[in-house]
Design a protein around this motif. Structure first.
Motif, short mmCIF file in Angstrom:
data_model
loop_
_atom_site.label_atom_id
_atom_site.label_comp_id
_atom_site.label_asym_id
_atom_site.label_seq_id
_atom_site.Cartn_x
_atom_site.Cartn_y
_atom_site.Cartn_z
N GLY A 194 0.85 -1.14 0.08
CA GLY A 194 -0.11 0.03 0.00
C GLY A 194 0.88 1.32 0.03
N ARG A 195 2.17 1.11 0.28
CA ARG A 195 3.15 2.17 0.34
C ARG A 195 3.79 2.47 -1.11
N VAL A 196 3.75 1.42 -1.67
CA VAL A 196 4.68 1.92 -3.08
C VAL A 196 4.08 2.92 -3.85
N ASP A 245 1.15 11.71 -14.94
CA ASP A 245 0.79 11.14 -13.85
C ASP A 245 1.67 10.08 -13.00
N VAL A 246 2.78 10.66 -12.85
CA VAL A 246 3.87 9.66 -11.91
C VAL A 246 3.67 9.87 -10.56
N VAL A 247 3.80 9.01 -9.91
CA VAL A 247 3.94 8.80 -8.54
C VAL A 247 5.32 8.55 -8.03
N ILE A 248 5.84 9.62 -7.46
CA ILE A 248 7.29 9.39 -7.23
C ILE A 248 7.63 8.18 -6.20
N PRO A 249 6.99 8.15 -5.22
CA PRO A 249 7.50 7.15 -4.22
C PRO A 249 7.27 5.56 -4.99
N GLU A 250 6.52 5.54 -5.91
CA GLU A 250 6.41 4.32 -6.59
C GLU A 250 7.61 3.91 -7.43
N ILE A 251 8.20 5.18 -7.97
CA ILE A 251 9.42 5.05 -8.93
C ILE A 251 10.37 4.80 -8.11
#
Lengths: 151, 370
Positions: free
Chosen positions: B68-70, B362-368
């Motif tokens: 859930g935190r990725v 629409d990039v989510v940085i913590p996911e990268i």
């Protein structure tokens, strides 16, 4: 049998080491020397048409030898199927394999990540430097001998 | 001709790491030639938490909350992917009711993710009001999901073999009420944004991703579909209960920002359709598979499992050596591949458009960073 596997066995009979099926996933282990040619064939041949590289993972299989490997997951929009390519690298000290950046541009960052976290060198990569860790970091965190804090 | 003593030079402009348009800790080094970008180099990794390393040192269940935190904006899809990958390793089938509940919650979560993108992106472009509309709608879903999962953002709801708690009448009624309410809002969104001439001028023909480029760079999700390639894992490699529902894959034509916007908006409507059908067809029965071992110890082997998240293909590659901990876990995150295209996209464009482009993918940085 999978068309891609048949094609690889026909065109690269000496390079296909092993073909495994597990829970519906096909994994082909190949020799690393001609990985770029293999990838080009899989991308361009109309029977396979793997035009989308979904990931490259650097692997550390220690204590096995050969210790390092690279795993590619390919997808074909045309046939809606996947294949996993696996190459085990001979040199346990400085594992090296040809870059596939020219085959799929997305490989650029995936290879930088494998270099950063596992320490695999990609020959012919245009810009091989760390990506997730700071530039002055020492060591490769996803290696199995990398120390884990708190243990 | 330049006057003597004056030379042509480029200079480096730092976008981020704390720039409002980066939605997280992303830094981009822009080499500027006047107002135009000569070269862009994204510097990532500020939020690297070592999820893959953590996975190797925890057992399968202990790693579940990490998912859930990725990507915290579409956390349930990541939950589902991990559960599906482990279920695939173990060879467990999930009961139908549980699959339906997974689809319902997952699609609601997809709408929240698109809504947040919508509001935040319009804010990037200087429009403040749509943000308030989006967050108003999003809040209703968060309340619904809170009721069934117990949290509002970093969900950890699915389990290996099903879901831990059933949905109730109040949740179902709430969903129907939300669907009606949300559909009545399309008019407002169209009037506020889609027909807004400032927005159209800012986004039409800007930030074009051609289908060839999208394939070469491994771009997935709405960014790929905006370029006209109908690739959606829910259709192409059907999983969970998705084959049981009627829905379409919206695609764009030109691959510009406006098309990506239209695709995301149309996707929300498709998600509503899926939720509606799933609620109507919801079967009775168990919500947990019967023979799930207490101690998860899958056989040796390797699997790759992909799901369609709000940002594209999220894949998990697990190597198991028959231990209680995975031997290696590789997370294939969609934003990573999408952002790697950004330098190509920004080159020879204005810095003002770079902000519009960066928001539009629409990039989510913590996911990268993982």
């Amino acid at each position: 049998m999978n068309a891609a596997v048949a094609l690889l066995q026909a065109k690269f009979p000496d390079d296909v080491v092993e073909v495994t099926e597990f829970r519906g996933d096909t994994t082909v282990t190949v020799k690393p020397e001609r990985i770029k040619d293999i990838c080009l064939l899989l991308r361009d041949d109309p029977q396979t048409s793997f035009r989308y590289l979904s990931m490259i993972a650097g692997m550390d299989y220690s204590p096995q030898s050969p210790r390092f490997g690279v795993v590619y997951n390919l997808y074909s929009h045309k046939y809606k199927n996947r294949i996993t390519l696996k190459a085990l690298l001979k040199d346990d000290r400085t594992p090296t394999v040809d870059s596939v950046t020219e085959v799929w541009s997305t490989a650029n960052w995936h290879e930088r990540e494998a270099f950063d976290l596992v320490g695999i060198r990609f020959k012919g990569h245009p810009d091989l430097r760390r990506i997730l860790m700071p530039t002055d970091w020492v060591g490769h965190p996803l290696r199995k001998d990398y120390p884990l804090k708190g243990k | 001709m330049l006057e003597p003593g004056i030379e042509e030079k480029t200079f480096v402009l730092n976008l981020g790491p704390q720039h409002p348009s980066t939605h997280g800790v992303l830094r981009i080094l822009l080499e500027m030639d006047g107002e135009y970008i000569a070269k862009a180099d994204p510097v990532i990794g500020y939020g690297h938490r070592g999820h893959e390393h953590m996975a190797e040192n925890r057992n399968y269940l202990q790693f579940l909350p990490n998912m859930g935190r990725v990507d915290y904006l579409h956390a349930l899809a990541y939950n589902q992917c991990w559960c599906m990958a482990v279920e695939k390793l173990l060879g467990i089938t999930v009961p139908e009711r549980a699959e339906f509940i997974r689809v319902i919650t997952n699609e609601l979560n997809r709408i929240t993710s698109h809504l947040l993108w919508f509001g935040a992106y319009l804010m990037d472009l200087g429009a403040f009001t749509p943000f308030l509309y989006c967050f108003d709608d999003r809040e209703h879903i968060l309340d619904l999901l809170d009721r069934v999962t117990g949290s509002r953002l970093t969900y950890c709801y699915y389990r290996f073999g099903g879901v831990p708690s059933d949905i109730d009448r109040e949740f179902i009624d709430g969903c129907f009420a939300f669907i009606d309410r949300f559909r009545s809002r399309w008019k407002d969104y169209d009037n506020l944004v889609t027909k807004n001439v400032i927005f159209i001028n800012r986004t039409k023909g800007v930030g074009i991703i051609t289908p060839e480029m999208a394939l070469k760079y491994g771009i997935t999700g709405p960014n790929l579909r905006g370029s006209g390639i109908p690739y959606d894992i829910r259709k192409s490699e059907p999983y969970s209960a998705y084959p049981l529902f009627n829905f379409e894959i919206p695609i764009g034509e030109n691959g510009d920002i406006f098309d990506r916007y239209v695709v995301r908006l149309a996707e929300m409507e498709q998600s509503l359709r899926i939720v509606e059908q799933a609620l109507v067809k919801l079967p009775n029965g168990p919500i947990m598979a019967e023979k799930v071992p207490k101690r998860i110890k899958p056989p040796a082997g390797e699997v790759y499992q992909a799901v369609e998240t709000a940002r594209g293909e999220f894949g998990i590659y697990i190597v198991s050596q028959g231990e209680v901990k995975p031997y290696r876990v590789k997370l294939r995150v969609p934003s990573f591949a999408t952002l790697s295209f950004f330098p190509e996209m920004a080159k020879d464009n204005l810095v003002a458009d770079a902000v519009a482009n960066l928001g539009s993918i629409d990039v989510v940085i913590p996911e990268i960073d993982r």
